[in-house]
Scaffold this motif. Structure first.
Motif, mmCIF file in Angstrom:
data_model
loop_
_atom_site.group_PDB
_atom_site.id
_atom_site.type_symbol
_atom_site.label_atom_id
_atom_site.label_comp_id
_atom_site.label_asym_id
_atom_site.label_seq_id
_atom_site.Cartn_x
_atom_site.Cartn_y
_atom_site.Cartn_z
ATOM 1 N N GLU A 19 0.821 -1.216 0.000
ATOM 2 C CA GLU A 19 0.000 0.000 0.000
ATOM 3 C C GLU A 19 0.854 1.264 0.000
ATOM 4 O OE1 GLU A 19 -3.025 0.371 3.028
ATOM 5 O OE2 GLU A 19 -3.422 -1.780 2.907
ATOM 6 N N SER A 24 0.698 3.827 -3.434
ATOM 7 C CA SER A 24 0.713 5.275 -3.197
ATOM 8 C C SER A 24 1.336 6.051 -4.356
ATOM 9 C CB SER A 24 1.448 5.594 -1.900
ATOM 10 O OG SER A 24 2.805 5.236 -2.017
ATOM 11 N N LEU A 32 -6.591 5.164 -1.728
ATOM 12 C CA LEU A 32 -5.976 3.840 -1.704
ATOM 13 C C LEU A 32 -6.872 2.868 -0.947
ATOM 14 C CD1 LEU A 32 -2.318 4.799 -0.808
ATOM 15 C CD2 LEU A 32 -3.235 4.261 -3.045
ATOM 16 N N ASP A 34 -7.660 -0.003 1.726
ATOM 17 C CA ASP A 34 -7.060 -0.385 3.005
ATOM 18 C C ASP A 34 -7.103 -1.905 3.086
ATOM 19 O OD1 ASP A 34 -6.064 -0.570 5.512
ATOM 20 O OD2 ASP A 34 -7.560 0.707 6.460
#
Length: 166
Positions: A19, A24, A32, A34
């Motif tokens: 992530e 990113s 984004l 989770d």
């Protein structure tokens, strides 16, 4: 249960790095997903409240080290989510597609609610979601879409992510 927690911590670290280091940098995405919250929901659903609590706490600590959030913020949120979703252990057939969709959607809303409550208690140091912002709804949609995929991927390794009963 120890091996489940160790595998969960390793998976949380890999998902956190994925992530923060890879996703990113996609500037096309307005938000984004989770993925760690989906991991915690999966572990809690298939192993119960105790494993959900411990997995949520460990995963949250790992993500706190990888992110710029206040230390302990994700630990608290993922621990609460792990406990609450662990209460659904053995109550529903979650191997379908619609149930993971609903669980990821509700977990994201619960995360937003927890952040709001923590900001109310601890002040401006905690960033909250604006329920009317497009980025919140994109993150919710990404979590909802990613949940069945991650559930299937984690389901490929039941000996690692599910406690084997004797």
């Amino acid at each position: 249960m120890k091996h489940v927690i160790l595998w969960t911590a390793a998976a949380a670290f890999m998902l956190g790095v994925f992530e923060t280091a890879i996703l990113s940098h996609f500037h096309v995405l307005p938000a984004l997903p989770d993925l760690i919250i989906i991991l915690v929901v999966y572990i809690a659903l298939y192993n119960g409240t105790t494993a959900g609590l411990v997995a949520g706490f460990c995963s949250g600590l790992i993500f706190d080290f990888l992110s710029l959030a206040p230390f302990g913020l994700h630990s608290f949120m993922f621990t609460v989510i792990g406990f609450l979703y662990g209460m659904l252990y053995r109550k529903y057939n979650v191997r379908r597609i619609l149930f993971p969709l609903f669980l990821a959607f509700s977990a994201t809303l619960l995360k937003a609610g927890l952040l709001f409550a923590l900001r109310f208690l601890f002040g401006q140091g905690i960033q909250v979601y604006s329920m009317m912002s497009l980025s919140f709804w994109f993150e919710t949609a990404f979590n909802t879409i990613a949940a069945p995929l991650l559930f299937v991927l984690l389901g490929l390794f039941p000996s690692a992510f599910e406690v084997q009963e004797p």
